[in-house]
Design an enzyme around this catalytic site. Structure first.
Site, PDB file in Angstrom:
ATOM      1  N   ARG A   1     -11.331   6.674   4.871  1.00 61.39           N
ATOM      2  CA  ARG A   1     -11.165   5.881   3.866  1.00 61.39           C
ATOM      3  C   ARG A   1     -12.207   5.181   3.339  1.00 61.39           C
ATOM      4  O   ARG A   1     -12.365   4.122   2.549  1.00 61.39           O
ATOM      5  CB  ARG A   1     -10.275   4.655   4.411  1.00 61.39           C
ATOM      6  CG  ARG A   1      -8.940   5.096   4.787  1.00 61.39           C
ATOM      7  CD  ARG A   1      -7.590   3.998   4.628  1.00 61.39           C
ATOM      8  NE  ARG A   1      -6.705   4.279   5.473  1.00 61.39           N
ATOM      9  CZ  ARG A   1      -5.500   5.200   5.396  1.00 61.39           C
ATOM     10  NH1 ARG A   1      -5.732   6.038   4.569  1.00 61.39           N
ATOM     11  NH2 ARG A   1      -4.588   5.191   6.062  1.00 61.39           N
TER      12      ARG A   1
ATOM     13  N   CYS B   1      -4.111   6.071   0.292  1.00 66.90           N
ATOM     14  CA  CYS B   1      -3.522   4.656  -0.016  1.00 66.90           C
ATOM     15  C   CYS B   1      -3.217   4.661  -1.714  1.00 66.90           C
ATOM     16  O   CYS B   1      -3.244   3.569  -2.183  1.00 66.90           O
ATOM     17  CB  CYS B   1      -4.441   3.577   0.219  1.00 66.90           C
ATOM     18  SG  CYS B   1      -4.881   3.392   1.910  1.00 66.90           S
TER      19      CYS B   1
ATOM     20  N   SER C   1      -5.249  -4.254  14.831  1.00 66.70           N
ATOM     21  CA  SER C   1      -4.671  -3.552  15.916  1.00 66.70           C
ATOM     22  C   SER C   1      -5.718  -3.078  17.036  1.00 66.70           C
ATOM     23  O   SER C   1      -5.182  -3.314  18.201  1.00 66.70           O
ATOM     24  CB  SER C   1      -3.936  -1.971  15.643  1.00 66.70           C
ATOM     25  OG  SER C   1      -5.062  -1.189  14.577  1.00 66.70           O
TER      26      SER C   1
ATOM     27  N   TYR D   1      -1.256 -10.029  16.279  1.00 64.68           N
ATOM     28  CA  TYR D   1      -0.048  -9.614  16.852  1.00 64.68           C
ATOM     29  C   TYR D   1       0.142 -10.373  18.084  1.00 64.68           C
ATOM     30  O   TYR D   1       1.336 -10.237  18.654  1.00 64.68           O
ATOM     31  CB  TYR D   1      -0.319  -8.039  17.167  1.00 64.68           C
ATOM     32  CG  TYR D   1      -0.583  -7.220  15.982  1.00 64.68           C
ATOM     33  CD1 TYR D   1       0.338  -6.626  15.244  1.00 64.68           C
ATOM     34  CD2 TYR D   1      -1.872  -6.775  15.760  1.00 64.68           C
ATOM     35  CE1 TYR D   1       0.267  -5.754  14.332  1.00 64.68           C
ATOM     36  CE2 TYR D   1      -2.276  -6.020  14.730  1.00 64.68           C
ATOM     37  CZ  TYR D   1      -1.143  -5.288  13.977  1.00 64.68           C
ATOM     38  OH  TYR D   1      -1.241  -4.703  12.715  1.00 64.68           O
TER      39      TYR D   1
ATOM     40  N   CYS E   1       1.013  -1.273  -0.009  1.00 61.91           N
ATOM     41  CA  CYS E   1      -0.007  -0.103  -0.069  1.00 61.91           C
ATOM     42  C   CYS E   1       0.981   1.301   0.080  1.00 61.91           C
ATOM     43  O   CYS E   1       2.105   1.164   0.267  1.00 61.91           O
ATOM     44  CB  CYS E   1      -0.927   0.166   1.386  1.00 61.91           C
ATOM     45  SG  CYS E   1      -2.197   1.001   0.925  1.00 61.91           S
TER      46      CYS E   1
ATOM     47  N   ARG F   1      -2.632   3.791  13.400  1.00 66.18           N
ATOM     48  CA  ARG F   1      -2.002   4.883  13.030  1.00 66.18           C
ATOM     49  C   ARG F   1      -0.896   5.369  13.808  1.00 66.18           C
ATOM     50  O   ARG F   1       0.094   5.860  12.998  1.00 66.18           O
ATOM     51  CB  ARG F   1      -3.256   6.092  13.357  1.00 66.18           C
ATOM     52  CG  ARG F   1      -4.792   5.559  12.593  1.00 66.18           C
ATOM     53  CD  ARG F   1      -4.639   6.171  11.168  1.00 66.18           C
ATOM     54  NE  ARG F   1      -5.295   4.964  10.329  1.00 66.18           N
ATOM     55  CZ  ARG F   1      -6.838   4.889  10.458  1.00 66.18           C
ATOM     56  NH1 ARG F   1      -7.500   5.798  11.010  1.00 66.18           N
ATOM     57  NH2 ARG F   1      -7.303   4.063   9.595  1.00 66.18           N
TER      58      ARG F   1
ATOM     59  N   LYS G   1     -11.976  -5.423   3.068  1.00 65.58           N
ATOM     60  CA  LYS G   1     -11.266  -4.686   4.075  1.00 65.58           C
ATOM     61  C   LYS G   1     -12.475  -3.596   4.457  1.00 65.58           C
ATOM     62  O   LYS G   1     -12.809  -2.735   3.669  1.00 65.58           O
ATOM     63  CB  LYS G   1     -10.072  -4.193   3.578  1.00 65.58           C
ATOM     64  CG  LYS G   1      -9.670  -3.314   4.776  1.00 65.58           C
ATOM     65  CD  LYS G   1      -8.213  -2.679   3.978  1.00 65.58           C
ATOM     66  CE  LYS G   1      -7.390  -1.519   4.993  1.00 65.58           C
ATOM     67  NZ  LYS G   1      -6.278  -1.249   4.606  1.00 65.58           N
TER      68      LYS G   1
ATOM     69  N   CYS H   1      -0.223   4.195   1.868  1.00 62.06           N
ATOM     70  CA  CYS H   1      -0.403   5.123   2.927  1.00 62.06           C
ATOM     71  C   CYS H   1       0.634   5.445   3.961  1.00 62.06           C
ATOM     72  O   CYS H   1       0.748   6.386   4.555  1.00 62.06           O
ATOM     73  CB  CYS H   1      -1.716   4.834   3.341  1.00 62.06           C
ATOM     74  SG  CYS H   1      -1.841   2.895   4.162  1.00 62.06           S
TER      75      CYS H   1
ATOM     76  N   LYS I   1     -10.879  -8.490   7.002  1.00 60.74           N
ATOM     77  CA  LYS I   1     -10.081  -7.664   7.695  1.00 60.74           C
ATOM     78  C   LYS I   1     -11.051  -6.338   8.423  1.00 60.74           C
ATOM     79  O   LYS I   1     -11.776  -5.584   7.290  1.00 60.74           O
ATOM     80  CB  LYS I   1      -8.802  -7.017   7.235  1.00 60.74           C
ATOM     81  CG  LYS I   1      -8.229  -5.869   8.072  1.00 60.74           C
ATOM     82  CD  LYS I   1      -7.048  -5.256   7.275  1.00 60.74           C
ATOM     83  CE  LYS I   1      -6.764  -4.266   7.994  1.00 60.74           C
ATOM     84  NZ  LYS I   1      -5.800  -3.108   7.360  1.00 60.74           N
TER      85      LYS I   1
HETATM   86  C1  PBG Z   1      -2.705   0.071   5.237  1.00 62.85           C
HETATM   87  C2  PBG Z   1      -3.276  -0.946   6.364  1.00 62.85           C
HETATM   88  C3  PBG Z   1      -3.854  -0.550   7.347  1.00 62.85           C
HETATM   89  C4  PBG Z   1      -3.887  -1.647   8.089  1.00 62.85           C
HETATM   90  C5  PBG Z   1      -3.490  -2.698   7.392  1.00 62.85           C
HETATM   91  N1  PBG Z   1      -2.847  -2.159   6.388  1.00 62.85           N
HETATM   92  C6  PBG Z   1      -4.608   0.793   7.893  1.00 62.85           C
HETATM   93  C7  PBG Z   1      -5.681   1.464   7.121  1.00 62.85           C
HETATM   94  O1  PBG Z   1      -6.214   0.906   6.184  1.00 62.85           O
HETATM   95  O2  PBG Z   1      -6.451   2.055   7.717  1.00 62.85           O
HETATM   96  C8  PBG Z   1      -4.653  -1.938   9.493  1.00 62.85           C
HETATM   97  C9  PBG Z   1      -4.085  -3.120  10.504  1.00 62.85           C
HETATM   98  C10 PBG Z   1      -4.311  -2.972  11.826  1.00 62.85           C
HETATM   99  O3  PBG Z   1      -4.875  -1.893  12.186  1.00 62.85           O
HETATM  100  O4  PBG Z   1      -3.881  -3.814  12.295  1.00 62.85           O
HETATM  101  N2  PBG Z   1      -3.758   0.325   4.103  1.00 62.85           N
HETATM  102 ZN    ZN Z   2      -3.344   2.036   2.737  1.00 66.87          ZN
END
Ligand code: PBG
Ligand code: ZN
Length: 327
Positions: free
Chosen positions: A219, A128, A275, A314, A118, A207, A197, A120, A250
């Site tokens: 997003r 992204c 996360s 994690y 990605c 973040r 996602k 971002c 996800k």
């Molecule tokens: C990037 C990305 C994100 C996550 C994984 N790849 C953040 C988002 O899309 O805002 C999140 C992973 C997590 O929160 O553990 N595109």
């Molecule tokens: Zn991204």
């Protein structure tokens, strides 16, 4: 009917493990890792206790440590020193992820290295891909962003990634990446698509972890609304048709219905315990409100039960320790 049928016969202590319909093994686990080009010592991620931004110089040692704990696969995130509108750091030959992949594969050739694909973490605006004027104001321009993502994919494959994992939810992302990889001779590199996602609050702590907060908007112009089950299925179905090797749902824990739907497509499915899910469990266990080991194992088993083949978590390294104790 009772009294012939007594479900409690199945709950005898030595019978329970015999009849377990769902198991979690080390082979199911993928460990996400953050590498920060700008640090020379591990930097704790405050919102994710026990997680760090690692220096690039530790990539070899971490790969060896996780592999010897029994982890087969890692998912690499990079935090570059410099961010710019063109995400230059994402496809630079000596970019942070490229360096990490090279040194981890050199130290530990058998570990499966998956790269988050990605822009971002590399763009100064935090989105992204490429930003431009869209129907609803400034936003992600789909087809220009695809070109950026294709460049990143080829660069990660050239560094030695076994699997690239596009997470941008652009239309046509899997087909474009497959084409670019094939044209560059990387026919054996897999694509694990973040195919469904959701636009979720649960990425909050990420973040801080990856320094990928966006400077305007959100997003919701590219990620899946949490209200939509059939649309969530179509997202993954399209990625399967475009040539994805592995699909992904996800976040994971609040989306068991989606995992069980998407399993029906027939491709392997990964569930990403993100996360926010990690932080919630950590916070509750730190208070003494939940027992960590039980909460973590139950959360991961529920993903397997829903139909996930792989779980990205994690907690992966901790789980390996617990699985060792169970033997
Ligand atoms: C990037 C990305 C994100 C996550 C994984 N790849 C953040 C988002 O899309 O805002 C999140 C992973 C997590 O929160 O553990 N595109
Ligand atoms: Zn991204």
């Amino acid at each position: 009917m009772f009294p012939q049928t007594r479900m409690r016969r199945l709950r005898r202590r030595n019978i329970i493990p015999l009849l377990a319909e769902t198991v979690l093994t080390k082979n199911d686990l993928i460990a996400p890792l953050f590498f920060d080009e700008a640090v020379s010592e591990p930097l704790p991620i405050l919102a994710m206790p026990g997680q760090y931004r690692w220096p690039v110089s530790r990539a070899d040692a971490i790969g060896k440590r996780l592999y010897s704990a029994g982890i087969r696969a890692v998912l690499i995130f990079g935090i570059p020193k410099i961010k710019d509108p063109g995400a230059f750091g994402a496809f630079a030959p000596d970019g942070v992820v490229q360096q990490v992949v090279r040194s981890m594969k050199a130290a530990c050739p058998d570990i499966v290295v998956i790269t988050d694909l990605c822009a971002c973490e590399y763009t100064d605006h935090g989105h992204c891909g490429v930003i431009g004027e869209c129907q609803d104001g400034p936003g992600l321009v789909n087809d220009l962003s695809l070109e950026m993502i294709q460049k990143i994919a080829v660069s990660q494959a050239a560094a030695g990634a076994d699997i690239v994992a596009p997470s941008c939810m652009l239309d046509g992302m899997v087909a474009s990446i497959r084409r670019s990889l094939d044209e560059s001779g990387f026919l054996e590199v897999l694509i694990m698509s973040y195919s469904t996602k959701f636009a979720s609050c649960l990425y909050g702590p990420f973040r801080e972890a990856a320094g990928s907060g966006y400077t305007f908007g959100d997003r919701s112009g590219y990620q899946e609304p949490v209200t939509n089950r059939r649309e969530a299925f179509r997202e993954s179905e399209l990625d399967a048709a475009e040539g994805a090797d592995i699909l992904m749902v996800k976040p994971a824990g609040w989306f068991g219905d989606i995992i069980s739907d998407i399993r029906q497509i027939g491709l392997p499915v990964a569930a990403y315990q993100v996360s926010g899910e990690y932080s919630m469990i950590c916070a509750a266990t730190a208070q003494g409100w939940l027992e960590e080991r039980k909460a973590v194992m139950e959360s991961l088993l529920s993903l397997k039960r829903a139909g996930a083949d792989l779980v990205i978590t994690y907690f992966a390294e901790k789980v390996c320790g617990w699985l060792d104790e169970e033997q």
